[in-house]
Motif scaffolding. Structure first.
Motif, short mmCIF file in Angstrom:
data_model
loop_
_atom_site.label_atom_id
_atom_site.label_comp_id
_atom_site.label_asym_id
_atom_site.label_seq_id
_atom_site.Cartn_x
_atom_site.Cartn_y
_atom_site.Cartn_z
N VAL A 104 -2.45 -0.80 -3.93
CA VAL A 104 -1.56 -1.69 -3.17
C VAL A 104 -0.26 -0.96 -2.82
O VAL A 104 0.26 -1.07 -1.71
CB VAL A 104 -1.28 -2.97 -3.96
N ARG A 105 0.26 -0.22 -3.78
CA ARG A 105 1.52 0.51 -3.57
C ARG A 105 1.39 1.53 -2.46
O ARG A 105 2.25 1.63 -1.57
CB ARG A 105 1.91 1.18 -4.89
N ARG A 107 -0.96 1.59 -0.08
CA ARG A 107 -1.32 0.93 1.18
C ARG A 107 -0.10 0.31 1.84
O ARG A 107 0.04 0.36 3.07
CB ARG A 107 -2.40 -0.13 0.92
N ASP A 108 0.80 -0.26 1.06
CA ASP A 108 2.02 -0.85 1.62
C ASP A 108 2.84 0.20 2.37
O ASP A 108 3.42 -0.09 3.42
CB ASP A 108 2.87 -1.49 0.53
N ASP A 112 3.37 -0.53 6.28
CA ASP A 112 4.75 -0.78 6.69
C ASP A 112 5.27 0.29 7.64
O ASP A 112 6.00 0.00 8.60
CB ASP A 112 5.67 -0.86 5.46
N HIS A 221 10.31 4.99 2.10
CA HIS A 221 9.80 3.67 1.74
C HIS A 221 10.26 3.29 0.33
O HIS A 221 10.31 4.13 -0.57
CB HIS A 221 8.27 3.65 1.81
N ASN A 223 8.81 1.91 -2.02
CA ASN A 223 7.83 2.12 -3.09
C ASN A 223 7.98 3.48 -3.76
O ASN A 223 7.36 3.74 -4.78
CB ASN A 223 6.41 1.97 -2.54
N SER A 436 9.23 -3.83 4.39
CA SER A 436 9.45 -4.24 3.02
C SER A 436 10.80 -3.80 2.48
O SER A 436 11.22 -4.22 1.40
CB SER A 436 8.35 -3.69 2.12
#
Length: 438
Positions: A104-105, A107-108, A112, A221, A223, A436
């Protein structure tokens, strides 16, 4: 066409590479279905896997991230360290080979960052790339649409979107081609090394100076990717974006040029590039067999026991072909959607961008070269060997030559093909952040 229904020898996995498979993959898929939903295959010399050929089974696997893992490290210990298949299936800390929160991390970051590429900016970039290529061969009146167009469009696009000048494109195409088509350990290793060197130079340049590009947005990003994670996710996105997209453009052009429904009525309601792309995604997926998964425990899956850590791949082509796609008006009338973008949590995260690039590239070519046609019979076209892709070796075509000094608009003199219009995103503030982060 009807194929023999005899069950193949269980001790002889069906080869998914070589000239026989490339010439008629449908025969191999029909043979594999005699096993049931899963069948044993050989994807490279001495490298075997189980292949999912059933549509329902494919969906069950792709949506189940509890039973199935994407982590290939345990499997890697079972094959030679110099296997030419490793560049495609070897584990890396990226979105493709991760599970759960890590997936998930990653992919975001990708989703984004691609959201910051506006559709009108992307379309302008495609116009510029397409016109640049057409200028190179327009006066000749003949072209190999694979080598001179389909394979170069994605490279120009992604090389530019990630922030490097066009002069780096040749290095990128040679490295990616070697990774996918390398037939020896030496070729595969050299291609992997060249690709890594390209990425390292890219990251180094963006560390020195950020820009309005995907690399910079990945870096910034929230993340917070480490250097290793950054490099490997860029490697993944570039590789996954270039080769399949080139094949989608090439296969779609081949379909258009060999089917009178497209060009016989060009000025009076011909089928569109979108129709061709849809047909290809159903019938000749540019990525035919992939989605590597590994069960976290021994599992009885759709009638077959699969041992823990065993490589299981999905055949998008075989699954798609379970439906009747002979009618273009109702593709997949058997009741499903094609799997060419995969499905579930690991489905392609940038499908819309890929479709826009492919559609615009085809529209641009056929707009400038409205009388383009195949230079050889369609039956003489040759398909590349390999377990993963469906791609033509070449697509020779001819057309009425165009030159810079002819009357009317040309790729040499057109406002949509000017570098300023294709690089408007460079004017975007470097402070612009992914969604995000705002």
């Amino acid at each position: 066409m009807a194929y023999p229904q005899a069950r193949p020898d269980a001790h002889q996995p069906v080869k998914l590479y070589g000239p026989e498979f490339a010439a008629d993959p449908a025969r191999s898929y029909a043979q594999l279905r005699q096993y049931g939903a899963l069948a044993p295959v050989e994807i490279a010399p001495d490298v075997t896997a189980m292949l999912v050929t059933d549509y329902r089974a494919a969906l069950d696997l792709l949506h189940d991230d509890t039973t199935w893992s994407k982590d290939s490290r345990e499997w890697m210990q079972t094959i030679p360290a110099d296997s030419p298949i490793l560049p495609m299936l070897g584990w890396r800390p990226n979105v493709f080979y991760s599970d759960g929160p890590a997936h998930v991390r990653y992919r975001d970051v990708i989703v984004d960052s691609f959201k910051l590429v506006e559709p009108h900016e992307l379309r302008a970039r495609v116009h510029h790339a397409a016109d640049t290529l057409i200028q190179r061969f327009g006066a000749r009146g003949e072209v190999d649409l694979i080598a001179d167009y389909a394979r170069l469009i994605p490279l120009l696009m992604f090389n530019n979107l990630f922030g490097l000048p066009d002069s780096y494109s040749d290095r990128l195409i040679e490295a990616l081609a070697g990774m996918i088509e390398g037939t020896s350990p030496e070729e595969a290793a050299a291609a992997n090394e060249a690709y890594t060197a390209y990425i390292m130079e890219l990251v180094g340049s963006k560390k020195a100076q950020r820009g309005a590009d995907l690399t910079s947005w990945f870096m910034d990003h929230p993340n917070g990717l480490s250097d290793e994670e950054l490099i490997h996710n860029i490697i993944l996105v570039m590789g996954a974006g270039n080769e399949p997209l080139a094949n989608l453009i090439g296969n779609s052009l081949s379909r258009m040029l060999s089917d009178d429904r497209y060009y016989n009525t060009l000025t009076g309601g011909a089928l569109t590039p979108q129709d061709a792309i849809n047909e290809v995604l159903w019938n000749d997926p540019p990525l035919t067999n992939y989605s590597a998964h590994f069960p976290v425990r021994d599992v009885f899956f759709h009638g077959t026991w699969v041992r823990r850590g065993q490589l299981v791949m999905v055949s998008y082509a075989a699954a798609n072909s379970q439906f009747d796609t002979s009618s273009l008006e109702v593709p997949g009338s058997g009741g499903g959607s094609h799997l060419s973008w995969s499905a579930g949590p690991h489905a392609c995260p940038v499908k819309r961008h890929a479709l826009l690039i492919a559609t615009t590239a085809i529209e641009r070519l056929t707009a400038w070269l409205s009388d383009i046609e195949l230079a050889v019979p369609a039956s003489e076209l040759e398909w590349r060997h390999g377990a993963f892709h469906r791609a033509l070796v070449a697509l020779p075509a001819r057309f009425s030559p165009i030159t810079p000094d002819q009357a009317g608009a040309t790729p040499w003199h057109n406002r949509d093909s000017s570098p300023t219009s294709s690089t408007r995103s460079e004017a975007i503030s470097t402070e612009r952040q992914p969604a995000s982060a705002r």
